[in-house]
Design a protein around this motif. Structure first.
Motif, mmCIF file in Angstrom:
data_model
loop_
_atom_site.group_PDB
_atom_site.id
_atom_site.type_symbol
_atom_site.label_atom_id
_atom_site.label_comp_id
_atom_site.label_asym_id
_atom_site.label_seq_id
_atom_site.Cartn_x
_atom_site.Cartn_y
_atom_site.Cartn_z
ATOM 1 N N UNK A 71 0.853 -1.189 0.000
ATOM 2 C CA UNK A 71 0.000 0.000 0.000
ATOM 3 C C UNK A 71 0.884 1.232 0.000
ATOM 4 N N UNK A 72 0.456 2.255 -0.714
ATOM 5 C CA UNK A 72 1.188 3.511 -0.747
ATOM 6 C C UNK A 72 0.317 4.656 -0.270
ATOM 7 N N UNK A 73 0.972 5.695 0.236
ATOM 8 C CA UNK A 73 0.268 6.918 0.593
ATOM 9 C C UNK A 73 0.941 8.091 -0.104
ATOM 10 N N UNK A 74 0.187 9.174 -0.218
ATOM 11 C CA UNK A 74 0.641 10.331 -0.992
ATOM 12 C C UNK A 74 1.881 10.989 -0.379
ATOM 13 N N UNK A 75 2.617 11.669 -1.241
ATOM 14 C CA UNK A 75 3.903 12.257 -0.860
ATOM 15 C C UNK A 75 3.798 13.269 0.273
ATOM 16 N N UNK B 21 5.435 -4.229 7.418
ATOM 17 C CA UNK B 21 6.811 -3.756 7.232
ATOM 18 C C UNK B 21 6.919 -2.296 7.638
ATOM 19 N N UNK B 22 8.154 -1.839 7.814
ATOM 20 C CA UNK B 22 8.407 -0.406 7.961
ATOM 21 C C UNK B 22 8.098 0.241 6.604
ATOM 22 N N UNK B 23 7.884 1.549 6.620
ATOM 23 C CA UNK B 23 7.626 2.220 5.344
ATOM 24 C C UNK B 23 8.928 2.339 4.555
ATOM 25 N N UNK B 24 8.777 2.444 3.261
ATOM 26 C CA UNK B 24 9.917 2.656 2.369
ATOM 27 C C UNK B 24 9.455 3.562 1.242
ATOM 28 N N UNK B 25 10.402 4.099 0.500
ATOM 29 C CA UNK B 25 10.065 5.012 -0.585
ATOM 30 C C UNK B 25 10.297 4.335 -1.926
ATOM 31 N N UNK B 26 9.302 4.445 -2.795
ATOM 32 C CA UNK B 26 9.367 3.849 -4.135
ATOM 33 C C UNK B 26 8.484 4.710 -5.026
ATOM 34 N N UNK B 27 9.035 5.188 -6.110
ATOM 35 C CA UNK B 27 8.285 6.086 -7.003
ATOM 36 C C UNK B 27 7.733 5.381 -8.242
ATOM 37 N N UNK B 28 7.836 4.061 -8.316
ATOM 38 C CA UNK B 28 7.255 3.379 -9.473
ATOM 39 C C UNK B 28 5.736 3.541 -9.421
ATOM 40 N N UNK B 29 5.109 3.831 -10.554
ATOM 41 C CA UNK B 29 3.664 4.111 -10.549
ATOM 42 C C UNK B 29 2.824 2.862 -10.290
ATOM 43 N N UNK B 30 1.949 2.958 -9.292
ATOM 44 C CA UNK B 30 0.970 1.899 -9.009
ATOM 45 C C UNK B 30 -0.413 2.535 -8.923
ATOM 46 N N UNK B 31 -0.588 3.469 -7.980
ATOM 47 C CA UNK B 31 -1.876 4.133 -7.764
ATOM 48 C C UNK B 31 -1.909 5.441 -8.527
ATOM 49 N N UNK B 32 -3.110 5.905 -8.866
ATOM 50 C CA UNK B 32 -3.279 7.106 -9.678
ATOM 51 C C UNK B 32 -4.018 8.174 -8.881
ATOM 52 N N UNK C 76 -5.909 12.111 -8.895
ATOM 53 C CA UNK C 76 -6.577 13.073 -9.767
ATOM 54 C C UNK C 76 -5.673 14.269 -10.043
ATOM 55 N N UNK C 77 -4.740 14.537 -9.120
ATOM 56 C CA UNK C 77 -3.826 15.667 -9.269
ATOM 57 C C UNK C 77 -2.632 15.255 -10.116
ATOM 58 N N UNK C 78 -2.363 16.037 -11.129
ATOM 59 C CA UNK C 78 -1.234 15.786 -12.021
ATOM 60 C C UNK C 78 0.078 15.741 -11.234
ATOM 61 N N UNK C 79 0.872 14.717 -11.472
ATOM 62 C CA UNK C 79 2.186 14.616 -10.863
ATOM 63 C C UNK C 79 2.201 14.141 -9.421
ATOM 64 N N UNK C 80 1.030 13.884 -8.840
ATOM 65 C CA UNK C 80 0.993 13.419 -7.450
ATOM 66 C C UNK C 80 1.232 11.920 -7.415
#
Length: 154
Positions: A26-30, A63-74, A76-80
């Motif tokens: 699962x990912x959460x927004x930046x 798990x602990x959180x980690x950072x990964x920028x590969x696109x999975x979730x989309x 509505x805001x451009x570039x988010x």
């Protein structure tokens, strides 16, 4: 260390994306890095889907959180992006179209009382919320009861 109870607010499409990944990640927004830093293995997460305004499932962070920028979730805001990620395991997950409507639980939830009753939807603005354990339990019990009723109806 005490466990935390989180509510993730997302579109039904992004929930289905998590389902397609087997509810393993699962990912959460930046903009929610601080919250991600506080998410720990053993913490619990609930899914609330906008549009349908319903609770779709519950999972446990593994798990602990980690950072990964590969696109999975989309978004509505451009570039988010959803770069702050953690592994999860599903606990109670409902089929699409069978979610527990939030409106059916409003009178049982404490965190909603911060807003006037006619503005209850404001409680579900934003991507990540910390919930009281009692509210999480109320919602998860409703999800489990719904899932059991669906299984029994078959």
């Amino acid at each position: 260390m005490a466990k935390n109870y989180w509510m993730l607010v997302s579109s039904a499409d992004n929930f289905e994306t998590s389902r397609a990944h087997g509810f393993t990640i699962q990912g959460i927004k930046s903009r929610h890095r601080k919250k991600a830093e506080n998410m720990r293995p053993g913490d619990r997460v609930l899914y609330y889907c906008t549009g349908v305004m319903g609770f779709a499932g519950a999972a446990t962070i593994t798990s602990e959180y980690f950072e990964d920028h590969s696109p999975i979730w989309v978004s509505k805001k451009e570039g988010e992006e959803y770069p702050f990620r953690f592994h999860i395991k599903p606990d109670e997950i409902l089929p699409a179209g069978e979610f527990v409507l939030a409106e059916s639980l409003l009178d049982q939830l404490q965190f909603i009382k911060k807003w006037p009753p006619q503005h209850w939807k404001l409680a579900f603005q934003g991507n990540v919320h910390l919930l009281p354990a009692e509210d999480f339990e109320t919602i998860e019990n409703a999800i489990a009861a719904r899932r059991k009723a669906l299984v029994t109806a078959r």
